[in-house]
Design a protein around this motif. Structure first.
Motif, short mmCIF file in Angstrom:
data_model
loop_
_atom_site.label_atom_id
_atom_site.label_comp_id
_atom_site.label_asym_id
_atom_site.label_seq_id
_atom_site.Cartn_x
_atom_site.Cartn_y
_atom_site.Cartn_z
N ALA A 1 5.76 63.82 100.31
CA ALA A 1 6.04 64.02 101.74
C ALA A 1 5.73 62.73 102.52
O ALA A 1 6.48 62.36 103.44
N ASP A 2 4.67 62.05 102.13
CA ASP A 2 4.31 60.79 102.80
C ASP A 2 5.44 59.78 102.71
O ASP A 2 5.74 59.06 103.68
N HIS A 3 6.08 59.73 101.54
CA HIS A 3 7.09 58.71 101.27
C HIS A 3 8.52 59.17 101.55
O HIS A 3 9.46 58.43 101.30
N GLY A 4 8.68 60.40 102.03
CA GLY A 4 10.01 60.88 102.38
C GLY A 4 10.89 61.23 101.20
O GLY A 4 12.12 61.18 101.30
N ASP A 5 10.27 61.62 100.07
CA ASP A 5 11.06 61.97 98.89
C ASP A 5 11.61 63.39 98.95
O ASP A 5 12.43 63.76 98.11
N TRP A 6 11.15 64.18 99.90
CA TRP A 6 11.68 65.51 100.10
C TRP A 6 12.55 65.52 101.36
O TRP A 6 12.48 64.59 102.17
N ALA A 7 13.33 66.58 101.53
CA ALA A 7 14.25 66.67 102.68
C ALA A 7 13.46 66.67 103.98
O ALA A 7 12.79 67.65 104.32
N MET A 8 13.52 65.56 104.70
CA MET A 8 12.71 65.43 105.90
C MET A 8 13.20 66.32 107.05
O MET A 8 12.54 66.42 108.07
N SER A 9 14.37 66.94 106.87
CA SER A 9 14.84 67.87 107.90
C SER A 9 14.08 69.19 107.86
O SER A 9 14.16 69.97 108.80
N GLU A 10 13.35 69.45 106.78
CA GLU A 10 12.56 70.67 106.66
C GLU A 10 11.24 70.51 107.40
O GLU A 10 10.45 69.62 107.08
N PRO A 11 10.96 71.37 108.37
CA PRO A 11 9.70 71.25 109.12
C PRO A 11 8.46 71.29 108.22
O PRO A 11 7.46 70.64 108.52
N LEU A 12 8.53 72.06 107.11
CA LEU A 12 7.37 72.16 106.23
C LEU A 12 6.95 70.82 105.68
O LEU A 12 5.75 70.57 105.48
N VAL A 13 7.91 69.93 105.42
CA VAL A 13 7.59 68.65 104.80
C VAL A 13 6.61 67.85 105.65
O VAL A 13 5.72 67.18 105.12
N SER A 14 6.73 67.94 106.97
CA SER A 14 5.79 67.22 107.83
C SER A 14 4.37 67.76 107.67
O SER A 14 3.40 67.02 107.81
N ASP A 15 4.24 69.04 107.35
CA ASP A 15 2.92 69.63 107.10
C ASP A 15 2.34 69.16 105.77
O ASP A 15 1.11 69.19 105.58
N LEU A 16 3.21 68.78 104.83
CA LEU A 16 2.76 68.40 103.50
C LEU A 16 2.35 66.93 103.40
O LEU A 16 1.90 66.49 102.34
#
Length: 294
Positions: A157-172
Motif C-alpha cells: 500500500a505504501d508503494h502503490g502496488d494495489w489499486a489506489m482507487s480503493e479507499p481501503l488501500v489508504s488504510d493499509l
C-alpha cells in the motif's frame, strides 16, 4: 494449552450460570476483496471456501465491502458481534488480512461500549433483534485467530502496488494502519497470529519475511509506529527474528499487548491467499478453529 484452559473456564462458568440457552459461534472476518461477498449474509463463505468445511462451531461469515475504509464498514463487524456475541452467547473470532484491522478497530474503539443483548436471529441486513432490552459492556469473545494479519499495514500500500482507487488501500499504508487505533487495547482478548512466509513476488518491497502481501512485522503483531524487517531464525539478511509467543523480536521490538505468534512459517509453506479453498495461511487457522472453537 492457553486456548484449552480459557475455553474450559468459560464453559464451566456457563454451566453454573442462570442462562441455559448459551450458544457458541465462530465468526470469520475476511480481508480485502472486490466487494463481492454478500453483506449481511452470514452463510456466504465464498471468500474462504466450501461452506461445508469444518471451521469452528456454528460458523458465520462476517461479510463487509472489502474495498472500503475500515471506519466506513466496521459497523458490519459490530452488527455481527452484537448478533452472536452478547447475552448468553460467546464467540470465537477468525480474521484474515485486513479483517485483523476490522476486529482490532472494533475492540479498541467500541469494546467497552454498551451493547444491546441480541437474539442471534439476523434480518436480511445482518442485524439481530433485542432480547430483553438490556445492555452489556462490550462483547463475549473467547479469543481471536489471525491469518496473515494486516493490523500493521503493508508496504504494498505504501508503494502503490494495489489499486489506489480503493479507499481501503489508504488504510493499509503502514503508518496509517498502525495509528488507526490503539492496538494494545483489545479488552484483554488474545490475538493468536499465524504468520506465513511463502513470499517471492514482492521480496524487494516487503521487508524481511513475507507471504506475498504482508510482512512479518504486521502478521506477527509487532508494535511500533512503522514496520521493520523480521525473519525466521537463521536468516542473515534481516534486521531481526520474529520470535514465537509473546516474546519480543530479537532486536528488542515488543509485540502489542495481548498479541502472540501461534505459528511462524519456518518452512516457508504458506502464502497469503485463501483462493476460495481455505488455502494459504488460512489453512492452519481453519484447522485451529476446527479443533479449539467448540
Amino acid at each position: 494449552m492457553k486456548k484449552l484452559f480459557s475455553t474450559a473456564i468459560i464453559a464451566a462458568t456457563a454451566l453454573v450460570g442462570a442462562e441455559a440457552s448459551a450458544t457458541n459461534y465462530s465468526l470469520w472476518i475476511h480481508g480485502r476483496n472486490g466487494g463481492s461477498t454478500q453483506r449481511g449474509n452470514y452463510a456466504d463463505f465464498s471468500y474462504w471456501g466450501s461452506s461445508t468445511t469444518a471451521a469452528g462451531v456454528n460458523k458465520k461469515a462476517v461479510n463487509w465491502n472489502g474495498t472500503q475504509k475500515i471506519s466506513v464498514e466496521n459497523f458490519r463487524v459490530r452488527d455481527a458481534l452484537d448478533c452472536f456475541c452478547t447475552g448468553a452467547n460467546w464467540c470465537y473470532i477468525a480474521a484474515h488480512s485486513a479483517g485483523d484491522l476490522q476486529i482490532g478497530y472494533a475492540l479498541s474503539l467500541y469494546g467497552t461500549s454498551a451493547r444491546y443483548k441480541k437474539n442471534a436471529v439476523p434480518n436480511s441486513s445482518g442485524v439481530c433483534g433485542n432480547t430483553d432490552g438490556t445492555t452489556q459492556t462490550g462483547w463475549n469473545i473467547k479469543w481471536v485467530d489471525v491469518a496473515s494479519g494486516a493490523g500493521g499495514g503493508s508496504e504494498l500500500a505504501d508503494h502503490g502496488d494495489w489499486a489506489m482507487s480503493e479507499p481501503l488501500v489508504s488504510d493499509l499504508v503502514t503508518t496509517t494502519a498502525r495509528a488507526m487505533y490503539n492496538h494494545n487495547t483489545t479488552t484483554a482478548k488474545w490475538f493468536y497470529h499465524f504468520a506465513g512466509s511463502k513470499g517471492t513476488a514482492y521480496s524487494g518491497i516487503l521487508p524481511g519475511q513475507d507471504d506475498e502481501a504482508v510482512a512479518y512485522h504486521s502478521t506477527g503483531g509487532v508494535s511500533g509506529s512503522s514496520g521493520g524487517s523480521y525473519c525466521n531464525p537463521g536468516d542473515l539478511f534481516c534486521g531481526g527474528t520474529l520470535n514465537t509467543g509473546t516474546s519480543a523480536c530479537s532486536d528488542g521490538r515488543a509485540k502489542w499487548s495481548y498479541h502472540t505468534v501461534e505459528l511462524r512459517d519456518d518452512g516457508e509453506a504458506y502464502n497469503h491467499y485463501s483462493n476460495g479453498t481455505w488455502g494459504g495461511i488460512v489453512g492452519p487457522v481453519r484447522a485451529d478453529m476446527a479443533t479449539y472453537a467448540y
